[in-house]
Enzyme design. Structure first.
Site, PDB file in Angstrom:
ATOM      1  N   GLU A 151       0.816  -1.219   0.000  1.00 47.07           N
ATOM      2  CA  GLU A 151       0.000   0.000   0.000  1.00 47.07           C
ATOM      3  C   GLU A 151       0.850   1.270   0.000  1.00 47.07           C
ATOM      4  OE1 GLU A 151      -4.076  -1.613   2.162  1.00 47.07           O
ATOM      5  OE2 GLU A 151      -2.622  -0.489   3.358  1.00 47.07           O
ATOM      6  N   GLU A 309      -6.536  -7.337  -1.101  1.00 43.83           N
ATOM      7  CA  GLU A 309      -7.082  -7.232   0.256  1.00 43.83           C
ATOM      8  C   GLU A 309      -8.538  -6.807   0.193  1.00 43.83           C
ATOM      9  OE1 GLU A 309      -5.124  -4.890   3.206  1.00 43.83           O
ATOM     10  OE2 GLU A 309      -3.117  -5.478   2.557  1.00 43.83           O
TER      11      GLU A 309
END
Length: 679
Positions: A151, A309
């Protein structure tokens, strides 16, 4: 997607953090993974401190055992470089690598992503651990993919320290050809005496007494995205040198809360494009956000992608973290598959008992296997196995929505005519009627090839360069249907207002000219009249519009602009261009977009009752039609002769019935149904 993932069928799994548990738990983990149908897990994401306990000293013994165990049980590893969370020893040795916020406060370590993206010490340490991992595990049979970092930019999209300032100046010198006069011209620095005589005078847009220079801020956003991208490509290249056959990815965050990175620039650098997506508890129709983000991901990837995710239930980082309703986990996951995901993964495999994310849901919850979440996880694993043949199929769309990060960043800079304008809100407002109608959508850049689309929509393109504007205009001139939203075309790539009236770059193609915007106050809509539903209203925006070749479709019925056109249509070349100078209410916008797309010949994938989502993926021999009931009423839809419902394995008899809140996926062999649009 340049390379494919070497796991059979659709990928299924999640982040696996065995270091959080005693080793005797690992055997139970892999047994339950097999029970759930898990075939891939992401590992090592936050294990830097354990793998490199001191600088240059490595301990891979734990990772060796984990990878061997996964391989013995037929589970592939998405092996991460752990560079999103440097260990404490690194910051003790290199305190200068800590980030500084725009107010000049030095932040501390103690969470994750607590580093300056421009720090040489961080880059050196990150490449060192990535190289050590690559050297050790390039040939390990469990490793199916490299997971670079995690991320990017989630918590440190920008650092305002002196090191970052120097990196920013280097980036600017490259962008402007080492020509300070060109930068001064682009930034309009004659305003407020901001002229620069030396590159060293330029700083990041730190906190200051008034509004910072808009182009300065925009270039800063561009720099921050590129600086993080350079970290990704540097790590990727280290991994690729050691194992050129293993694909590399990182997890994007295409969702409502994140806008820090220009993923059009990032996507070509990934071997497999992947995304993290989480629902917002305050969104009562989060299925629309899933669809929008999925379509954007498929467009970025140019085909299938991976959901890296997601959550099985509640997250832990919102003011109130809503648990998912019965059946919602399954609908969410299969909606992502419908929009092109070739794999579904969650954060995380086993719910943590300690740490900042201990209340984040997981595939194996705190309650263990005697839980609804576990039952749903096992059922989803069976579903994905039944849908294995869907892998590699792609979406087909007749409608394109223009999406541009530069335009998003520029629109939301301070000192706009209205601070109520939010780029994603405007895009979603236009996207929602298409979603409700079952119309397939791609997202495109302003300069993209538009020849395959019947209709192109630009809900907002506040910033557009000459090339993008010319491309959209030429699309209409060649016979396409173009629809543009208000406050578009207003500025060029340097945030300079396009003079001569609004909507700037699109005045000619739209056949209108405005000399003044009249933003609307919150809670004060304006009535609309004309070819719109009774009671039609507009919000957010209005403007004094003059027709210069276009025809008025609707006008303001009250307020200071009563009688002035609000919606227009302009025949242009062989096509037509529409302009919406306000944001109509949902019913009115739906009616307008239905008219526009009908004129363009853009049809739904399949007509369905309200609240039932119908999406198509196209494979080499068959179409796969996903039918998802979000409202819990159930539905029956016609399907082609010879079709099969894949989740049950049953042949259909000309129609498929979806139970309330359920999902069906129908294989329709090519040739069994006529379709329109790009093939």
């Amino acid at each position: 997607m340049n390379r494919t993932l070497s796991v059979p069928g659709l990928g299924y799994g999640g982040d696996y953090n065995p270091e959080q548990w005693p080793e005797e738990v690992w055997a139970e983990d892999v047994r339950l993974m097999r029970e759930a149908g898990v075939n891939m897990v992401s590992i090592g994401i936050f294990s830097w401190a354990l793998m490199e306990p001191s600088e240059g000293e490595y301990d891979f013994s734990r990772m060796d055992r984990i990878l061997d165990l996964l391989h013995e049980n037929g589970i592939a590893a998405d092996l991460a470089t752990p560079t999103a969370a440097p260990p404490a020893w690194f910051f003790r040795a290199h305190p200068e690598a800590l980030p500084v916020d725009r107010d000049g406060r030095a932040l501390s370590y103690g969470s994750r992503q607590t580093f300056c993206p421009s720090s040489p010490a961080y880059r050196e340490a990150a490449l060192r651990i990535a190289g050590a991992l690559a050297e050790r595990y390039a040939g390990h049979p469990a490793v199916a993919m490299w997971h670079v970092h995690n991320e990017y930019g989630c918590h440190n999209a920008a650092c305002y320290c002196d090191t970052s300032a120097a990196a920013f100046r280097r980036w600017l010198r490259a962008r402007y050809g080492d020509d300070l006069a060109a930068l001064n011209d682009a930034w309009g620095t004659t305003f407020w005496s901001q002229w620069y005589y030396d590159w060293e005078e330029i700083l990041p847009p730190r906190a200051t007494g008034a509004v910072p220079n808009p182009t300065h801020q925009l270039d800063w956003r561009r720099f921050c995205s590129d600086e993080l991208l350079s970290l990704y490509t540097a790590e990727r290249d280290v991994l690729r040198a050691a194992a050129p056959a293993i694909p590399a990815t990182t997890n994007f965050m295409v969702m409502a809360t994140f806008d820090a990175l220009d993923y059009w620039r990032w996507a070509p650098e990934l071997d497999i494009v992947a995304n993290d997506h989480y629902l917002m508890s305050a969104d009562p129709e989060s299925e629309i956000d899933i669809a929008l983000s999925g379509d954007l991901m498929r467009s970025l990837a140019g085909g299938p992608w991976l959901l890296m995710e997601h959550s099985t239930g509640a997250v832990n980082w919102q003011p109130v973290n809503r648990a998912k309703n019965p059946g919602e986990l399954r609908r969410n996951a299969l909606a992502h598959v419908a929009r092109g995901a070739d794999g579904i993964a969650y954060f995380q495999w086993r719910a943590a008992k300690a740490g900042a994310e201990q209340w984040h849901s997981a595939m194996l919850p705190h309650a263990g296997t005697d839980s609804r979440i576990w039952q749903d996880v096992v059922r989803l694993g069976a579903d994905l196995k039944a849908l294995a043949e869907v892998r590699g199929s792609t979406g087909t769309a007749e409608v394109a929505v223009v999406w541009d990060w530069d335009a998003r960043w520029a629109l939301e800079l301070p000192s706009q005519p209205s601070g109520e304008l939010r780029y994603l809100d405007l895009v979603r407002a236009w996207y929602e009627p298409l979603w409700r109608a079952g119309v397939a959508v791609d997202f495109v850049r302003p300069g993209a090839d538009l020849s395959g689309y019947r209709l192109v929509l630009a809900p907002n393109l506040y910033l557009v360069d000459d090339t993008g504007a010319a491309n959209l205009s030429a699309y209409a001139e060649r016979g396409g249907t173009l629809a543009v939203g208000f406050h578009s075309g207003a500025v060029d790539e340097n945030c300079h207002v396009r003079l001569g009236g609004y909507p700037g770059a699109f005045r000619n193609v739209l056949g209108v000219r405005s000399d003044e915007p009249f933003p609307l106050l919150p809670g004060q809509p304006v009535a609309l009249t004309g070819a719109v539903p009774d009671g039609a209203t507009g919000t957010l925006w209005s403007e004094r519009l003059r027709l210069e070749g276009a025809e008025a479709v609707a006008a303001y019925a009250d307020g200071p602009l009563a009688g002035v056109p609000a919606v227009t249509r302009h025949p242009y070349g062989a096509g037509a261009a529409w302009y919406l100078a306000t944001l109509p209410d949902l019913a009115t916008l739906t009616a307008l977009l239905d008219r526009i797309r009908t004129e363009a010949g853009a049809e739904p994938v399949r007509r369905a009752p309200a609240g039932v989502e119908v999406v198509r993926r196209r494979g080499p021999e068959a179409d796969y039609v996903f039918v998802i009931d979000h409202v819990g009423r159930g539905a029956e839809l016609p399907v082609a002769p010879g079709a099969t419902e894949l989740l049950t394995g049953k042949e259909t008899a000309g129609s498929v019935t979806v139970a309330p809140g359920d999902v069906a996926v129908v294989r329709e062999p090519h040739g069994s149904r006529k379709t329109r649009g790009p093939q």
